[in-house]
Write a protein that holds these residues in place. Structure first.
Motif, PDB file in Angstrom:
ATOM      1  N   LEU A 137       1.454 -20.119  16.860  1.00 11.40           N
ATOM      2  CA  LEU A 137       1.755 -20.364  18.336  1.00 11.40           C
ATOM      3  C   LEU A 137       0.696 -20.946  19.305  1.00 11.40           C
ATOM      4  CD1 LEU A 137       4.567 -17.841  19.232  1.00 11.40           C
ATOM      5  CD2 LEU A 137       4.749 -20.271  18.491  1.00 11.40           C
ATOM      6  N   LEU A 138      -0.652 -20.160  18.877  1.00 13.72           N
ATOM      7  CA  LEU A 138      -1.836 -20.213  19.631  1.00 13.72           C
ATOM      8  C   LEU A 138      -2.372 -21.683  19.412  1.00 13.72           C
ATOM      9  CD1 LEU A 138      -3.905 -17.107  19.373  1.00 13.72           C
ATOM     10  CD2 LEU A 138      -3.029 -18.154  21.586  1.00 13.72           C
ATOM     11  N   SER A 139      -2.288 -22.085  18.186  1.00 14.87           N
ATOM     12  CA  SER A 139      -2.590 -23.667  17.679  1.00 14.87           C
ATOM     13  C   SER A 139      -1.791 -24.397  18.217  1.00 14.87           C
ATOM     14  CB  SER A 139      -2.472 -23.643  16.058  1.00 14.87           C
ATOM     15  OG  SER A 139      -1.497 -23.713  15.325  1.00 14.87           O
ATOM     16  N   LEU A 140      -0.585 -24.204  18.291  1.00 14.82           N
ATOM     17  CA  LEU A 140       0.559 -25.294  18.737  1.00 14.82           C
ATOM     18  C   LEU A 140       0.338 -25.285  20.241  1.00 14.82           C
ATOM     19  CD1 LEU A 140       3.805 -24.449  16.470  1.00 14.82           C
ATOM     20  CD2 LEU A 140       2.218 -26.318  16.307  1.00 14.82           C
ATOM     21  N   ARG A 141       0.375 -24.274  20.992  1.00 17.83           N
ATOM     22  CA  ARG A 141      -0.331 -24.423  22.414  1.00 17.83           C
ATOM     23  C   ARG A 141      -1.220 -25.303  22.757  1.00 17.83           C
ATOM     24  NH1 ARG A 141       0.632 -20.901  26.951  1.00 17.83           N
ATOM     25  NH2 ARG A 141       0.109 -22.180  28.789  1.00 17.83           N
ATOM     26  N   LYS A 142      -2.356 -24.935  22.095  1.00 17.94           N
ATOM     27  CA  LYS A 142      -3.513 -25.752  22.284  1.00 17.94           C
ATOM     28  C   LYS A 142      -3.453 -27.198  21.711  1.00 17.94           C
ATOM     29  CE  LYS A 142      -8.353 -25.520  21.547  1.00 17.94           C
ATOM     30  NZ  LYS A 142      -9.680 -24.659  20.879  1.00 17.94           N
ATOM     31  N   TYR A 143      -2.977 -27.531  20.738  1.00 18.25           N
ATOM     32  CA  TYR A 143      -2.773 -28.940  20.324  1.00 18.25           C
ATOM     33  C   TYR A 143      -1.730 -29.609  20.126  1.00 18.25           C
ATOM     34  CZ  TYR A 143      -7.728 -27.664  18.630  1.00 18.25           C
ATOM     35  OH  TYR A 143      -9.063 -27.505  18.414  1.00 18.25           O
ATOM     36  N   LEU A 168       9.618 -12.769  19.346  1.00 19.48           N
ATOM     37  CA  LEU A 168       9.662 -14.117  19.604  1.00 19.48           C
ATOM     38  C   LEU A 168       9.969 -14.358  21.036  1.00 19.48           C
ATOM     39  CD1 LEU A 168       9.379 -14.940  16.793  1.00 19.48           C
ATOM     40  CD2 LEU A 168      11.032 -17.063  17.373  1.00 19.48           C
ATOM     41  N   ASN A 169      10.890 -13.347  21.626  1.00 21.66           N
ATOM     42  CA  ASN A 169      11.037 -13.545  23.244  1.00 21.66           C
ATOM     43  C   ASN A 169       9.979 -13.006  23.800  1.00 21.66           C
ATOM     44  OD1 ASN A 169      13.661 -14.383  22.910  1.00 21.66           O
ATOM     45  ND2 ASN A 169      14.326 -12.243  22.831  1.00 21.66           N
ATOM     46  N   SER A 170       9.067 -11.952  23.470  1.00 16.43           N
ATOM     47  CA  SER A 170       8.073 -11.505  23.966  1.00 16.43           C
ATOM     48  C   SER A 170       6.674 -12.363  23.897  1.00 16.43           C
ATOM     49  CB  SER A 170       7.432  -9.962  23.221  1.00 16.43           C
ATOM     50  OG  SER A 170       6.239  -9.630  23.665  1.00 16.43           O
ATOM     51  N   ALA A 171       6.602 -13.080  22.672  1.00 18.53           N
ATOM     52  CA  ALA A 171       5.447 -13.865  22.610  1.00 18.53           C
ATOM     53  C   ALA A 171       5.766 -15.157  23.470  1.00 18.53           C
ATOM     54  CB  ALA A 171       5.611 -14.389  20.973  1.00 18.53           C
ATOM     55  N   GLN A 173       7.087 -15.399  26.248  1.00 21.28           N
ATOM     56  CA  GLN A 173       6.978 -14.956  27.703  1.00 21.28           C
ATOM     57  C   GLN A 173       5.414 -14.914  28.117  1.00 21.28           C
ATOM     58  OE1 GLN A 173       8.718 -11.229  28.391  1.00 21.28           O
ATOM     59  NE2 GLN A 173      11.032 -11.965  28.216  1.00 21.28           N
ATOM     60  N   ARG A 174       4.393 -14.277  27.100  1.00 19.80           N
ATOM     61  CA  ARG A 174       2.970 -14.480  26.978  1.00 19.80           C
ATOM     62  C   ARG A 174       2.840 -15.985  27.172  1.00 19.80           C
ATOM     63  NH1 ARG A 174       3.445 -10.707  22.814  1.00 19.80           N
ATOM     64  NH2 ARG A 174       2.592 -12.300  21.424  1.00 19.80           N
ATOM     65  N   HIS A 175       3.417 -16.881  26.637  1.00 19.20           N
ATOM     66  CA  HIS A 175       3.008 -18.449  26.713  1.00 19.20           C
ATOM     67  C   HIS A 175       3.600 -19.065  27.792  1.00 19.20           C
ATOM     68  CE1 HIS A 175       0.594 -18.384  22.988  1.00 19.20           C
ATOM     69  NE2 HIS A 175       1.426 -17.704  22.539  1.00 19.20           N
ATOM     70  N   GLY A 176       4.292 -18.427  28.545  1.00 15.37           N
ATOM     71  CA  GLY A 176       5.282 -18.951  29.736  1.00 15.37           C
ATOM     72  C   GLY A 176       6.269 -19.681  29.485  1.00 15.37           C
ATOM     73  N   ASN A 177       7.090 -19.266  28.628  1.00  8.95           N
ATOM     74  CA  ASN A 177       8.178 -19.699  27.977  1.00  8.95           C
ATOM     75  C   ASN A 177       8.101 -21.428  27.704  1.00  8.95           C
ATOM     76  OD1 ASN A 177       9.720 -17.391  27.960  1.00  8.95           O
ATOM     77  ND2 ASN A 177       9.572 -17.330  30.115  1.00  8.95           N
ATOM     78  N   VAL A 178       7.214 -21.814  27.043  1.00 11.58           N
ATOM     79  CA  VAL A 178       6.917 -23.180  26.695  1.00 11.58           C
ATOM     80  C   VAL A 178       7.532 -23.528  25.443  1.00 11.58           C
ATOM     81  CG1 VAL A 178       4.822 -23.271  28.231  1.00 11.58           C
ATOM     82  CG2 VAL A 178       4.571 -22.907  25.769  1.00 11.58           C
ATOM     83  N   PHE A 179       7.793 -22.598  24.537  1.00 10.83           N
ATOM     84  CA  PHE A 179       8.618 -22.956  23.238  1.00 10.83           C
ATOM     85  C   PHE A 179      10.006 -23.066  23.359  1.00 10.83           C
ATOM     86  CE2 PHE A 179       4.112 -21.212  22.185  1.00 10.83           C
ATOM     87  CZ  PHE A 179       3.814 -22.215  21.573  1.00 10.83           C
ATOM     88  N   PRO A 180      10.403 -23.990  22.873  1.00  9.40           N
ATOM     89  CA  PRO A 180      12.069 -23.932  23.001  1.00  9.40           C
ATOM     90  C   PRO A 180      12.613 -23.712  21.714  1.00  9.40           C
ATOM     91  CG  PRO A 180      11.238 -26.303  22.278  1.00  9.40           C
ATOM     92  CD  PRO A 180      10.071 -25.378  22.578  1.00  9.40           C
ATOM     93  N   PHE A 181      12.414 -22.299  21.718  1.00 11.78           N
ATOM     94  CA  PHE A 181      12.948 -21.628  20.492  1.00 11.78           C
ATOM     95  C   PHE A 181      14.750 -21.491  20.299  1.00 11.78           C
ATOM     96  CE2 PHE A 181       8.853 -18.807  20.898  1.00 11.78           C
ATOM     97  CZ  PHE A 181       8.432 -19.618  19.641  1.00 11.78           C
ATOM     98  N   HIS A 182      14.863 -21.732  19.193  1.00 13.95           N
ATOM     99  CA  HIS A 182      16.584 -21.469  18.847  1.00 13.95           C
ATOM    100  C   HIS A 182      16.672 -20.934  17.588  1.00 13.95           C
ATOM    101  CE1 HIS A 182      20.699 -22.094  18.763  1.00 13.95           C
ATOM    102  NE2 HIS A 182      20.558 -22.637  17.587  1.00 13.95           N
ATOM    103  N   ILE A 183      17.111 -19.639  17.717  1.00 10.58           N
ATOM    104  CA  ILE A 183      16.847 -18.653  16.304  1.00 10.58           C
ATOM    105  C   ILE A 183      18.320 -18.465  15.849  1.00 10.58           C
ATOM    106  CG2 ILE A 183      16.355 -16.214  15.822  1.00 10.58           C
ATOM    107  CD1 ILE A 183      14.885 -15.810  18.185  1.00 10.58           C
TER     108      ILE A 183
END
Length: 428
Positions: A137-143, A168-171, A173-183
């Motif tokens: 997630l860190l790598s995707l957030r950066k690049y 995933l919900n906690s992660a 939130q740490r990234h500002g809810n930028v990932f469109p997760f669908h579990i």
């Protein structure tokens, strides 16, 4: 009155000098008349000519030679028959693949919600993968250009879904809810896992109760997820794959075709392409020494649909059933790309490029994290955005020591020096 020995029938037909006794000489026998009648004699071989024996031996040798030649011709004929049958079968399946490729695209796979200009990510995840997933997630957030990401589909086994969802919900939130997760649960995509067995009917326990969300299940999920994403192309990731270079839709998709790694068959991946060849009944010359894709790979929804259609026509059963029952060492990428080459539609959806998606040199080829010598790897250089390839499959990242990951790998993706002055990347 003395007993006189009655001549046997053999004595009436042969002279005494032509008889050979199978016992003691007559003058030494002192037995009763009944015992004398049980005494047997056979004709002597003394009168048979030697040339007759030689002739008989020669005939036997000749007949034995004829027998060997006949057996040899039968074996050769069987081998040729098998080759002809195999080639005819492969030709029929090649023709079938071409027919499937020419089928009209079903409207069910082109819903109104299909989003152009965007990508989806599909990832099969287990609870044990979460440490590596955080680095990903860190790598995707950066690049990765997240505005080009439509859906981040996370597929989880029922035994881990609650733990993964909470993490995933906690992660996010740490990234500002930028990932469109669908579990989603794995059995929603592959419901056959609940009632199918592995390989044969002999296994009493359902596949899932024994094997859980393992290697084979993950590969089937990556193909089955084509029906769950709203974009034409989607990237199939594993938790140990890191994004190492500014990546966007335009950098991976050009003129309606996605990039695909092209490489050579190695000892490590040869079995996957051989297994795909056997499963598809494809000719051995289809791939030869060239491989396509790997981890990660980019798939086209319609290409996956045509692969599924082909498998169901050939095996006369649901495609997931076939892949669960008939395992030959295939992988999702080898099966998908082999079929596209077989059907003649590879160039319709993809374009080949060395390291077009992921890197195959440097740290990606050095080995596995945790093995001897890995402490000397220069991760800052290996994961630098200056090299070619948008992703790195970092073997051994799953299960690696968390402290060492945080010390050596996490800082690479927390640096911001490579960003522009406004804090963003210049995406290609």
């Amino acid at each position: 009155m003395s007993n006189r020995m009655r001549k046997s029938s053999s004595e009436t037909r042969f002279g005494l000098d032509e008889l050979v006794d199978l016992g003691e000489p007559l003058e030494k026998l002192e037995c009763t008349q009944n015992l004398r009648s049980m005494f047997h004699r056979v004709p002597s071989l003394g009168k048979i000519r030697l040339e007759s024996i030689n002739k008989l031996s020669k005939n036997q040798t000749k007949y034995f030679g004829y027998l060997l030649i006949t057996i040899f011709l039968i074996v050769i004929g069987s081998l040729f028959g098998r080759v002809i049958y195999k080639r005819n079968r492969e030709a029929k399946h090649m023709s079938l693949a071409n027919e499937v490729a020419m089928l009209a695209d079903p409207s069910s796979l082109s819903p109104p919600a299909l989003i152009p200009g965007k990508l989806s990510i599909v990832e099969a995840l287990q609870a044990k993968d979460l440490g590596a997933f955080d680095i990903q997630l860190l790598s995707l957030r950066k690049y990765f250009k997240l505005s080009d990401l439509s859906v981040f589909l996370i597929v989880v086994g029922p035994e881990d879904i609650e733990q993964v969802r909470e993490h995933l919900n906690s992660a996010n939130q740490r990234h500002g809810n930028v990932f469109p997760f669908h579990i989603v649960e794995a059995t929603s995509i592959v419901p056959e896992l609940y009632f199918l067995t592995k390989h044969s009917e002999a296994e009493a326990a359902p596949y899932y109760s024994k094997h859980k969300f393992g290697y084979i299940t993950r590969m089937i999920v990556k193909l089955g997820a084509a029906e769950w994403v709203p974009t034409e192309f989607y990237i199939a990731l594993d938790a140990d794959v890191l994004c190492v270079r500014p990546t966007s839709f335009k950098s991976l998709i050009s003129e309606g075709r996605s990039a695909v790694n092209i490489g050579s068959v190695t000892a490590e991946n040869a079995y996957q392409w051989k297994g795909a060849e056997q499963l598809l009944d494809a000719p051995g010359s289809l791939i030869e020494d060239t491989t396509f894709g790997g981890v990660p790979s980019i798939y086209h929804r319609m290409g996956v649909f045509k692969l599924k259609t082909y498998l169901e026509v050939v095996y006369q059963q649901p495609w997931k059933y076939s892949l669960l029952r008939y395992l030959f060492g295939w992988s999702d990428s080898s099966l998908y790309y082999s079929f596209l080459k077989m059907a003649g539609i590879f160039e319709k959806f993809h374009r080949t490029e060395p390291e077009g998606v992921f890197r195959t040199t440097g740290v990606a080829a050095e080995g596995t994290i945790g093995t001897k010598g890995w402490e000397k790897w220069d991760f800052a250089k290996a994961l630098s955005p200056d090299a070619k390839g948008y992703f790195v499959h970092l073997h051994g990242l799953i299960g690696a020591n968390v402290a060492e990951i945080n010390e050596r790998i996490r800082p690479v993706f927390e640096q911001t020096s490579s960003k522009r002055s406004d804090g963003s990347f210049k995406f290609e």
